[in-house]
Scaffold this active site. Structure first.
Site, PDB file in Angstrom:
ATOM      1  N   HIS A  16     -73.362  17.975  34.525  1.00 55.95           N
ATOM      2  CA  HIS A  16     -72.430  17.512  33.502  1.00 55.95           C
ATOM      3  C   HIS A  16     -73.103  16.502  32.575  1.00 55.95           C
ATOM      4  O   HIS A  16     -73.397  15.384  32.977  1.00 55.95           O
ATOM      5  CB  HIS A  16     -71.231  16.869  34.201  1.00 55.95           C
ATOM      6  CG  HIS A  16     -70.158  16.404  33.280  1.00 55.95           C
ATOM      7  ND1 HIS A  16     -69.747  15.092  33.231  1.00 55.95           N
ATOM      8  CD2 HIS A  16     -69.396  17.080  32.381  1.00 55.95           C
ATOM      9  CE1 HIS A  16     -68.773  14.977  32.354  1.00 55.95           C
ATOM     10  NE2 HIS A  16     -68.540  16.166  31.817  1.00 55.95           N
ATOM     11  N   GLU A  43     -74.562  21.510  31.354  1.00 49.71           N
ATOM     12  CA  GLU A  43     -73.348  21.436  30.538  1.00 49.71           C
ATOM     13  C   GLU A  43     -73.570  20.447  29.407  1.00 49.71           C
ATOM     14  O   GLU A  43     -74.208  19.416  29.593  1.00 49.71           O
ATOM     15  CB  GLU A  43     -72.163  20.991  31.395  1.00 49.71           C
ATOM     16  CG  GLU A  43     -70.814  20.972  30.676  1.00 49.71           C
ATOM     17  CD  GLU A  43     -70.483  19.640  29.991  1.00 49.71           C
ATOM     18  OE1 GLU A  43     -69.498  19.593  29.231  1.00 49.71           O
ATOM     19  OE2 GLU A  43     -71.234  18.646  30.187  1.00 49.71           O
ATOM     20  N   ASP A  45     -71.654  18.849  25.523  1.00 50.60           N
ATOM     21  CA  ASP A  45     -70.651  18.841  24.461  1.00 50.60           C
ATOM     22  C   ASP A  45     -71.398  18.911  23.138  1.00 50.60           C
ATOM     23  O   ASP A  45     -72.482  18.320  23.013  1.00 50.60           O
ATOM     24  CB  ASP A  45     -69.844  17.543  24.504  1.00 50.60           C
ATOM     25  CG  ASP A  45     -69.221  17.303  25.861  1.00 50.60           C
ATOM     26  OD1 ASP A  45     -68.267  17.999  26.207  1.00 50.60           O
ATOM     27  OD2 ASP A  45     -69.708  16.403  26.585  1.00 50.60           O
ATOM     28  N   HIS A  58     -70.812  13.571  23.102  1.00 49.80           N
ATOM     29  CA  HIS A  58     -69.427  13.748  23.537  1.00 49.80           C
ATOM     30  C   HIS A  58     -68.432  13.121  22.568  1.00 49.80           C
ATOM     31  O   HIS A  58     -67.486  13.772  22.123  1.00 49.80           O
ATOM     32  CB  HIS A  58     -69.239  13.149  24.930  1.00 49.80           C
ATOM     33  CG  HIS A  58     -67.837  13.270  25.448  1.00 49.80           C
ATOM     34  ND1 HIS A  58     -66.851  12.336  25.182  1.00 49.80           N
ATOM     35  CD2 HIS A  58     -67.239  14.238  26.195  1.00 49.80           C
ATOM     36  CE1 HIS A  58     -65.718  12.712  25.739  1.00 49.80           C
ATOM     37  NE2 HIS A  58     -65.926  13.859  26.370  1.00 49.80           N
ATOM     38  N   GLU A 131     -69.639  23.103  25.463  1.00 48.21           N
ATOM     39  CA  GLU A 131     -68.251  22.754  25.132  1.00 48.21           C
ATOM     40  C   GLU A 131     -68.148  22.325  23.679  1.00 48.21           C
ATOM     41  O   GLU A 131     -68.829  21.394  23.242  1.00 48.21           O
ATOM     42  CB  GLU A 131     -67.734  21.624  26.027  1.00 48.21           C
ATOM     43  CG  GLU A 131     -66.286  21.258  25.706  1.00 48.21           C
ATOM     44  CD  GLU A 131     -65.734  20.096  26.498  1.00 48.21           C
ATOM     45  OE1 GLU A 131     -64.698  19.522  26.066  1.00 48.21           O
ATOM     46  OE2 GLU A 131     -66.337  19.734  27.526  1.00 48.21           O
TER      47      GLU A 131
END
Length: 267
Positions: A16, A43, A45, A58, A131
């Site tokens: 993450h 992962e 953003d 993020h 994401e």
């Protein structure tokens, strides 16, 4: 007795924002640490800069993670590249004689293209979970740019190591129209959203509930799987979190602590 360490017999371990418990999130250093730990996937953003680059950040602004204030969408990549995105994590490092020597390349803003290059060049298959953040001033342009980048890597077709995640149903619909073979993950913040989402999401979409929602609403996990959807769960950082995911047959665990989770899985 530990589970079989064979990756096929355990959930995929997804770092993450990289190994973000120990390294500054979304930096190259955090992702290198995650790969060194054995993470199966990375992962991130993504947000779009004023000059059209996808960067791994993020928050919409830089207040928390950079050395100056500013809004990502109003800044060009060259401006962001000048900033330190890592010192906030350990502000006393300069006073610590035992702190590892810093690599400036590992501490700067990271583009999605660079992250995908790192994954593509690694000596084993590494998947990338991207994401897209909403709301944003650029709306659907974010998904369009993500799909264009995936095409550059040949990752817009079946068997791709990439998947796109979002809390925005509309954003995932855009990706589905542009690249129907790219896997999609419908992220979900609240258990009570599931009855409505269940009726509208694609049959083969993955579902990404938070682990706290799964723990607080024990009906949620079984209902998601009984509807035919695999789960990718965030953010799994404790043994109790992991045990719940194993009990529910979760396919991927997204964690700030990839080394710890892999150790707990016997991997």
């Amino acid at each position: 007795m530990r589970p079989d360490p064979d990756p096929a017999s355990r959930p995929q371990v997804v770092a993450h924002r990289g190994a973000s418990e120990e390294r500054a999130e979304h930096t190259l250093g955090a992702y290198v640490a995650a790969l060194d730990a054995g993470a199966d996937a990375l992962e991130c953003d993504v947000r779009l800069t004023a000059d059209g680059h996808l960067v791994c950040v993020h928050d919409r602004n830089l207040k928390r993670t950079a050395t100056r204030r500013g809004v990502v969408s109003t800044m060009e990549l060259a401006e962001l590249t000048e900033l330190d995105f890592a010192s906030w994590k350990n502000p006393w490092a300069d006073l610590d004689d035992e702190a590892p020597e810093r690599d400036e390349e590992h501490d700067r803003v990271l583009t999605l293209r660079k992250l995908c290059e790192v994954a593509a060049d690694y000596d084993r298959r590494i998947e990338v979970a991207i994401e897209t953040k909403h709301p944003t001033r650029y709306s659907g342009l974010v998904e369009k740019r993500v799909v264009e980048l995936l095409r550059d890597f040949g990752w817009d077709r079946a068997g791709t190591p990439a998947r796109v995640m979002s809390f925005s149903f509309t954003a995932l619909q855009r990706v589905e129209r542009l690249a129907p073979e790219v896997p999609l993950v419908m992220l979900m913040e609240r258990a009570q959203y599931w009855p409505a989402l269940r009726r509208v999401i694609g049959r083969d979409w993955l579902v990404g509930p938070g682990v706290e929602e799964l723990a607080d609403h024990r009906w949620l996990g079984p209902r998601i799987t009984s509807a035919g959807h695999d789960m990718h769960v965030w953010t799994v950082n404790s043994r109790d979190d992991l045990d719940l995911c194993l009990e529910l047959g979760v396919k991927a665990v997204i964690t700030d602590r990839p080394a710890y989770v892999l150790d707990q899985l016997g991997a």
